[in-house]
Design a protein around this motif. Sequence first.
Motif, PDB file in Angstrom:
ATOM      1  N   ALA A  89       0.829  -1.207   0.000  1.00 12.19           N
ATOM      2  CA  ALA A  89       0.000   0.000   0.000  1.00 12.19           C
ATOM      3  C   ALA A  89       0.859   1.251   0.000  1.00 12.19           C
ATOM      4  O   ALA A  89       0.571   2.226  -0.709  1.00 12.19           O
ATOM      5  CB  ALA A  89      -0.926  -0.001   1.222  1.00 12.19           C
ATOM      6  N   GLU A  90       1.944   1.251   0.772  1.00 11.29           N
ATOM      7  CA  GLU A  90       2.847   2.399   0.806  1.00 11.29           C
ATOM      8  C   GLU A  90       3.548   2.605  -0.540  1.00 11.29           C
ATOM      9  O   GLU A  90       3.694   3.725  -1.013  1.00 11.29           O
ATOM     10  CB  GLU A  90       3.887   2.229   1.916  1.00 11.29           C
ATOM     11  CG  GLU A  90       3.368   2.515   3.301  1.00 11.29           C
ATOM     12  CD  GLU A  90       2.989   3.972   3.498  1.00 11.29           C
ATOM     13  OE1 GLU A  90       3.842   4.853   3.296  1.00 11.29           O
ATOM     14  OE2 GLU A  90       1.832   4.232   3.858  1.00 11.29           O
ATOM     15  N   MET A  91       3.968   1.499  -1.153  1.00 12.67           N
ATOM     16  CA  MET A  91       4.651   1.600  -2.435  1.00 12.67           C
ATOM     17  C   MET A  91       3.711   2.131  -3.514  1.00 12.67           C
ATOM     18  O   MET A  91       4.047   3.057  -4.263  1.00 12.67           O
ATOM     19  CB  MET A  91       5.210   0.251  -2.863  1.00 12.67           C
ATOM     20  CG  MET A  91       6.019   0.315  -4.157  1.00 12.67           C
ATOM     21  SD  MET A  91       6.489  -1.313  -4.782  1.00 12.67           S
ATOM     22  CE  MET A  91       4.887  -1.952  -5.294  1.00 12.67           C
ATOM     23  N   LEU A  92       2.520   1.551  -3.600  1.00 11.22           N
ATOM     24  CA  LEU A  92       1.557   1.994  -4.608  1.00 11.22           C
ATOM     25  C   LEU A  92       1.095   3.422  -4.341  1.00 11.22           C
ATOM     26  O   LEU A  92       0.948   4.220  -5.279  1.00 11.22           O
ATOM     27  CB  LEU A  92       0.353   1.037  -4.630  1.00 11.22           C
ATOM     28  CG  LEU A  92       0.603  -0.361  -5.190  1.00 11.22           C
ATOM     29  CD1 LEU A  92      -0.648  -1.214  -5.060  1.00 11.22           C
ATOM     30  CD2 LEU A  92       1.042  -0.293  -6.647  1.00 11.22           C
ATOM     31  N   GLY A  93       0.844   3.733  -3.078  1.00  7.87           N
ATOM     32  CA  GLY A  93       0.405   5.084  -2.738  1.00  7.87           C
ATOM     33  C   GLY A  93       1.448   6.115  -3.109  1.00  7.87           C
ATOM     34  O   GLY A  93       1.126   7.170  -3.672  1.00  7.87           O
ATOM     35  N   THR A  94       2.719   5.829  -2.793  1.00  7.48           N
ATOM     36  CA  THR A  94       3.786   6.768  -3.141  1.00  7.48           C
ATOM     37  C   THR A  94       3.948   6.859  -4.656  1.00  7.48           C
ATOM     38  O   THR A  94       4.220   7.932  -5.199  1.00  7.48           O
ATOM     39  CB  THR A  94       5.117   6.339  -2.495  1.00  7.48           C
ATOM     40  OG1 THR A  94       4.915   6.106  -1.101  1.00  7.48           O
ATOM     41  CG2 THR A  94       6.166   7.418  -2.673  1.00  7.48           C
TER      42      THR A  94
ATOM     43  N   LEU B 150      11.947   2.029   2.447  1.00  6.95           N
ATOM     44  CA  LEU B 150      12.337   1.372   1.201  1.00  6.95           C
ATOM     45  C   LEU B 150      11.150   1.268   0.248  1.00  6.95           C
ATOM     46  O   LEU B 150      11.288   1.524  -0.959  1.00  6.95           O
ATOM     47  CB  LEU B 150      12.894  -0.021   1.492  1.00  6.95           C
ATOM     48  CG  LEU B 150      13.379  -0.824   0.283  1.00  6.95           C
ATOM     49  CD1 LEU B 150      14.515  -0.093  -0.421  1.00  6.95           C
ATOM     50  CD2 LEU B 150      13.823  -2.220   0.712  1.00  6.95           C
ATOM     51  N   ALA B 151       9.977   0.908   0.759  1.00  5.06           N
ATOM     52  CA  ALA B 151       8.780   0.804  -0.085  1.00  5.06           C
ATOM     53  C   ALA B 151       8.408   2.163  -0.661  1.00  5.06           C
ATOM     54  O   ALA B 151       8.048   2.277  -1.843  1.00  5.06           O
ATOM     55  CB  ALA B 151       7.616   0.236   0.738  1.00  5.06           C
ATOM     56  N   GLN B 152       8.500   3.200   0.155  1.00  6.83           N
ATOM     57  CA  GLN B 152       8.173   4.556  -0.316  1.00  6.83           C
ATOM     58  C   GLN B 152       9.156   5.009  -1.392  1.00  6.83           C
ATOM     59  O   GLN B 152       8.754   5.571  -2.414  1.00  6.83           O
ATOM     60  CB  GLN B 152       8.195   5.524   0.874  1.00  6.83           C
ATOM     61  CG  GLN B 152       7.086   5.282   1.868  1.00  6.83           C
ATOM     62  CD  GLN B 152       7.406   5.817   3.260  1.00  6.83           C
ATOM     63  OE1 GLN B 152       8.502   6.345   3.506  1.00  6.83           O
ATOM     64  NE2 GLN B 152       6.474   5.671   4.182  1.00  6.83           N
ATOM     65  N   GLN B 153      10.427   4.746  -1.168  1.00  2.00           N
ATOM     66  CA  GLN B 153      11.436   5.169  -2.149  1.00  2.00           C
ATOM     67  C   GLN B 153      11.309   4.388  -3.443  1.00  2.00           C
ATOM     68  O   GLN B 153      11.501   4.937  -4.539  1.00  2.00           O
ATOM     69  CB  GLN B 153      12.839   4.986  -1.559  1.00  2.00           C
ATOM     70  CG  GLN B 153      13.943   5.535  -2.438  1.00  2.00           C
ATOM     71  CD  GLN B 153      13.725   6.994  -2.783  1.00  2.00           C
ATOM     72  OE1 GLN B 153      13.564   7.834  -1.900  1.00  2.00           O
ATOM     73  NE2 GLN B 153      13.709   7.315  -4.073  1.00  2.00           N
TER      74      GLN B 153
ATOM     75  N   VAL C  42      -5.019   9.183   1.130  1.00  2.00           N
ATOM     76  CA  VAL C  42      -5.216   8.996   2.573  1.00  2.00           C
ATOM     77  C   VAL C  42      -6.520   8.251   2.830  1.00  2.00           C
ATOM     78  O   VAL C  42      -6.574   7.319   3.638  1.00  2.00           O
ATOM     79  CB  VAL C  42      -5.200  10.350   3.310  1.00  2.00           C
ATOM     80  CG1 VAL C  42      -5.728  10.191   4.736  1.00  2.00           C
ATOM     81  CG2 VAL C  42      -3.792  10.919   3.332  1.00  2.00           C
ATOM     82  N   TYR C  43      -7.574   8.652   2.135  1.00  2.00           N
ATOM     83  CA  TYR C  43      -8.856   7.973   2.311  1.00  2.00           C
ATOM     84  C   TYR C  43      -8.843   6.578   1.703  1.00  2.00           C
ATOM     85  O   TYR C  43      -9.591   5.701   2.134  1.00  2.00           O
ATOM     86  CB  TYR C  43      -9.977   8.797   1.685  1.00  2.00           C
ATOM     87  CG  TYR C  43     -10.295  10.058   2.466  1.00  2.00           C
ATOM     88  CD1 TYR C  43     -10.561   9.999   3.828  1.00  2.00           C
ATOM     89  CD2 TYR C  43     -10.309  11.301   1.846  1.00  2.00           C
ATOM     90  CE1 TYR C  43     -10.847  11.143   4.552  1.00  2.00           C
ATOM     91  CE2 TYR C  43     -10.589  12.458   2.562  1.00  2.00           C
ATOM     92  CZ  TYR C  43     -10.854  12.369   3.908  1.00  2.00           C
ATOM     93  OH  TYR C  43     -11.127  13.502   4.627  1.00  2.00           O
ATOM     94  N   CYS C  44      -7.987   6.356   0.714  1.00  2.58           N
ATOM     95  CA  CYS C  44      -7.948   5.068   0.028  1.00  2.58           C
ATOM     96  C   CYS C  44      -7.215   4.001   0.834  1.00  2.58           C
ATOM     97  O   CYS C  44      -7.724   2.893   0.991  1.00  2.58           O
ATOM     98  CB  CYS C  44      -7.282   5.245  -1.348  1.00  2.58           C
ATOM     99  SG  CYS C  44      -7.173   3.722  -2.313  1.00  2.58           S
ATOM    100  N   VAL C  45      -6.028   4.313   1.334  1.00  2.00           N
ATOM    101  CA  VAL C  45      -5.226   3.289   2.013  1.00  2.00           C
ATOM    102  C   VAL C  45      -4.805   3.691   3.423  1.00  2.00           C
ATOM    103  O   VAL C  45      -4.001   2.998   4.034  1.00  2.00           O
ATOM    104  CB  VAL C  45      -3.973   2.924   1.179  1.00  2.00           C
ATOM    105  CG1 VAL C  45      -4.361   2.352  -0.163  1.00  2.00           C
ATOM    106  CG2 VAL C  45      -3.060   4.133   1.010  1.00  2.00           C
TER     107      VAL C  45
END
Length: 260
Positions: free
Chosen positions: A40-45, A117-120, A82-85
């Motif tokens: 979720a963090e990777m896709l969101g970023t 790492l996921a965000q980057q 934010v509302y999505c994940v």
Amino acid sequence: MAEIGSHDVVVEVKDTNSTPEIKEEAGSSFSLPFFQKLIAEMLGTYFLIFAGCGSVVVNKNEKVVTLPGIAIVWGLVVMVLVYCVGHISGAHFNPAVTIAFAVTRRFPLKQVPAYVLAQQLGSTLAAGTLRLLFSGGHDQFAGTQPSGSDLQSFVIEFITTFYLMFVISGVATDSRAIGELAGLAVGATILLNVMFTGPITGGSMNPARSLGPAIVSNHYKGIWIYLLAPTMGAISGAAVYNIIRFTKQPLREVVRSGSY
């Protein structure tokens, strides 16, 4: 952005005037829910950088989006994500936010490296996608760089990220806040910050937002500013909100436990 509904933490509310105390569940770091958070963090970023930096690139090529349009895109995409994940991963999308939550004991410290790492990764993939889509004569640097002095940009990035994290702490970690408005408040804060800092620093407030495009374009001018200033600003913003957060606990208990 906001730590909302995490599966790997337990939230205890002792009374209506207290705030959530985060306790980490043992052995949860490598669970399936944790990997779902990372995805979720990777896709969101990825979507954050694709939309936000995409608006910057399109405006450089076509001159139709304008600065207010770019600011609105950044604010809206953050609000939607934010509302999505938010209920899955907390919707940080920002290493500075993750680190600030960990320093103030509102996020498990051992999960920080994986989150960052996921965000980057999401940021770099998004920047790479934009580079492929807008190649040739349309190739434009989608990252951030100071337009003035390094000191000016550092101070601006510190203050705007402080402001952003202060808002996040208020709407996402205080049990008395209206949680349903967290996405709107955070998105509006980013919109406002980008609106007046965009021409000066690029309005980053996010190390991943600056580092991803820098890696793809091999353009690292002033990158230290965008790694250090937002991180320091976010930690300071979270710490200051914790100082003014109302609590019935004696000060010595607050200092000893690190919770409110």
